[in-house]
Write an enzyme that holds these catalytic residues in place. Structure first.
Site, PDB file in Angstrom:
ATOM      1  N   LYS A 118      44.184  62.705  56.599  1.00  0.00           N
ATOM      2  CA  LYS A 118      44.289  61.253  56.688  1.00  0.00           C
ATOM      3  C   LYS A 118      44.477  60.812  58.150  1.00  0.00           C
ATOM      4  O   LYS A 118      43.615  61.055  58.956  1.00  0.00           O
ATOM      5  CB  LYS A 118      45.433  60.783  55.770  1.00  0.00           C
ATOM      6  N   TYR A 120      51.362  60.856  44.943  1.00  0.00           N
ATOM      7  CA  TYR A 120      49.921  61.129  44.914  1.00  0.00           C
ATOM      8  C   TYR A 120      49.628  61.959  43.650  1.00  0.00           C
ATOM      9  O   TYR A 120      50.367  62.892  43.328  1.00  0.00           O
ATOM     10  CB  TYR A 120      49.529  61.887  46.188  1.00  0.00           C
TER      11      TYR A 120
HETATM   12  C1  3LM Z   1      44.066  59.671  48.198  1.00  0.00           C
HETATM   13  N1  3LM Z   1      45.319  61.566  48.922  1.00  0.00           N
HETATM   14  O1  3LM Z   1      43.011  59.056  48.152  1.00  0.00           O
HETATM   15  P1  3LM Z   1      44.638  66.690  50.695  1.00  0.00           P
HETATM   16  N2  3LM Z   1      49.809  63.609  49.971  1.00  0.00           N
HETATM   17  C2  3LM Z   1      49.371  62.335  49.947  1.00  0.00           C
HETATM   18  C3  3LM Z   1      48.018  62.064  49.734  1.00  0.00           C
HETATM   19  O2  3LM Z   1      47.621  60.781  49.717  1.00  0.00           O
HETATM   20  C4  3LM Z   1      47.108  63.129  49.536  1.00  0.00           C
HETATM   21  C5  3LM Z   1      47.595  64.441  49.571  1.00  0.00           C
HETATM   22  C6  3LM Z   1      48.949  64.644  49.805  1.00  0.00           C
HETATM   23  C7  3LM Z   1      44.094  61.119  48.551  1.00  0.00           C
HETATM   24  C8  3LM Z   1      43.015  61.940  48.455  1.00  0.00           C
HETATM   25  S1  3LM Z   1      42.154  61.574  45.942  1.00  0.00           S
HETATM   26  C9  3LM Z   1      40.791  62.099  45.042  1.00  0.00           C
HETATM   27  C10 3LM Z   1      41.791  61.756  47.661  1.00  0.00           C
HETATM   28  C11 3LM Z   1      50.354  61.224  50.128  1.00  0.00           C
HETATM   29  C12 3LM Z   1      45.663  62.896  49.294  1.00  0.00           C
HETATM   30  C13 3LM Z   1      46.697  65.626  49.398  1.00  0.00           C
HETATM   31  O3  3LM Z   1      44.814  67.996  49.976  1.00  0.00           O
HETATM   32  O4  3LM Z   1      44.474  66.882  52.170  1.00  0.00           O
HETATM   33  O5  3LM Z   1      43.619  65.812  50.059  1.00  0.00           O
HETATM   34  O6  3LM Z   1      46.046  65.912  50.601  1.00  0.00           O
HETATM   35  O7  3LM Z   1      45.162  59.124  47.986  1.00  0.00           O
END
Ligand code: 3LM
Length: 403
Positions: A216, A119
């Site tokens: 998610k 990510y």
């Molecule tokens: C996305 N992803 O759209 P938060 N680990 C994984 C993730 O997919 C994500 C995080 C950690 C997405 C968010 S992108 C502008 C929006 C595999 C987040 C981070 O801090 O809860 O967003 O998690 O792929």
């Protein structure tokens, strides 16, 4: 004692039963079916001596809301149980979980090995963030054991990867990577966001710690941000008291903890539906002449189909799809969608579709995108919980539009 017996009995129950019941007795809260939301920042001590004992850790109790809260504690017990971990810690976001964990476990002079496909903000945390504090980051293709072996050494303190990886759904063999890391004395941290503990439990395959963006599938409704880290009690305690309390302050709100708790009650049901619908959509995409390739762990064409069968209970709700026409086809496909939503994030009831080249990676040059395995025609689909016929119809008409 009675409590311990009840816990042991609970541990033998199925994951959905535990996600619904574990760690809470309505009799403890006026018979309320759902656990109360303790909206409090601080806690009253019954005496100065009692306060001292709680501060010194000689007596169980709460001090201040940054490190723990009773609503959060029930959620943590349920998530630890689902991951097969001794303990869990819930925080304000996935990035909060990852940064609290890494800042606790690493120090200047340490080295880490991380998979190339991560990510974007996790990748930035490693390559731009931790490097500022004297940590050496080795990027490797961890799907290839020989490549991983080449960068391992005694200086490596931690190996970090996602499986399935964001955004291209490649898989990493958790058991093989854990054996390699442990042979060099390194800890293994797996981001289990894409699978959720219903489909994959990395600790059972040898990983030390699991992190999640609970924003998610765990939350599941696109209405909150939260994160989780699960693993051995001693490590989770350190992450709570060093990483969370001292270093990040990424505390989850009690209301958010309540919402994640509500979300995980239906996690088992939702992951079944996400997986069944995603398989139908992946099959539709694979047959289309507009599509160059589909990356979905439930398709026999996935290069790691056998590993998916071993490591995951079901293939999950995310699909990577490569359109033949590059950037132009990507934009056209996105604009043709009528039911599916053009949005980042994943794991919600709504089907969400993102085109990394024009969205999350729009600021990268074409060369940089290629380096990160992001081609211009790549589309990432998070299949939602709508009636599958409706999603199929929307994708079929969007594919027609790019032919
Ligand atoms: C996305 N992803 O759209 P938060 N680990 C994984 C993730 O997919 C994500 C995080 C950690 C997405 C968010 S992108 C502008 C929006 C595999 C987040 C981070 O801090 O809860 O967003 O998690 O792929």
């Amino acid at each position: 004692m009675a409590d311990d017996n009840a816990r042991r009995a609970n541990a033998r129950l199925g994951p959905s039963t535990r996600a619904i019941h574990l760690g809470y007795d309505p009799a403890s809260a006026q018979g309320a079916l759902t656990p109360p939301i303790y909206m409090t920042s601080t806690y009253a001590f019954e005496s100065a001596e009692a306060g001292g004992e709680i501060f010194r850790g000689e007596r169980a109790g709460y001090v201040y809301g940054r490190t723990k809260n009773p609503t959060q504690a029930i959620l943590e017990e349920r998530l630890a149980s689902l991951e097969g971990a001794e303990a869990a810690l819930c925080v304000a976001s996935g990035m909060g979980a990852i940064s609290s964990t890494l800042w606790t476990l690493l120090q200047a002079g340490d080295e880490v090995v991380v998979d190339r496909i991560l990510y974007g903000n996790t990748f930035a945390l490693f390559t731009k963030g931790l490097t500022k504090f004297g940590i050496t980051v080795h990027l490797a293709d961890l799907t290839d054991p020989a490549a991983a072996e080449r960068v391992m050494s005694r200086k490596v303190k931690l190996v970090y990867f996602e499986t399935p990886a964001n955004p291209n759904l490649r898989l990493i063999d958790i058991a093989a990577m854990s054996r390699l890391a442990h042979a060099h004395g390194a800890l293994v941290v797996v981001d289990n966001t894409f699978a959720s503990p219903i489909l994959q439990r990395p600790i059972e395959h040898g990983a030390d710690l699991v992190v999640h963006s609970a924003t998610k599938f765990l939350g599941g409704h696109g209405d909150l941000l939260a994160g989780v880290v699960a693993g051995p009690l001693e490590l989770v305690k350190r992450i709570r008291f060093e990483g969370l309390r001292m270093l990040t302050g990424a505390t989850i709100s009690p209301l958010t903890a309540f919402l994640v708790m509500r979300g995980i009650k239906t996690l088992g049901l939702r992951m079944e539906r996400h997986s069944a619908s995603a398989l139908a959509i992946a099959e539709l995409l694979e047959k289309s002449p507009a599509v160059a390739s589909v990356s979905y762990p439930g398709l026999k064409s996935h290069p790691q189909f056998a590993l998916a069968q071993r490591q995951m209970a079901r293939p999950g709700g995310l699909i990577g799809c490569e359109l033949k026409g590059g950037m132009a086809a990507g934009l056209k496909f996105m604009n043709a969608l009528q039911l599916a939503t053009r949005a980042v994030s994943l794991g919600d009831a709504e089907t969400l579709v993102q085109h990394p080249a024009s969205m999350t990676h729009a600021t990268y040059s074409a060369a940089e995108r290629a380096e990160h395995g992001i081609s211009d025609g790549l589309i990432r689909i998070s299949v939602g919980l709508e009636d599958v016929e409706d999603i199929l119809q929307d994708f079929a008409q969007a594919l027609e539009a790019v032919r």
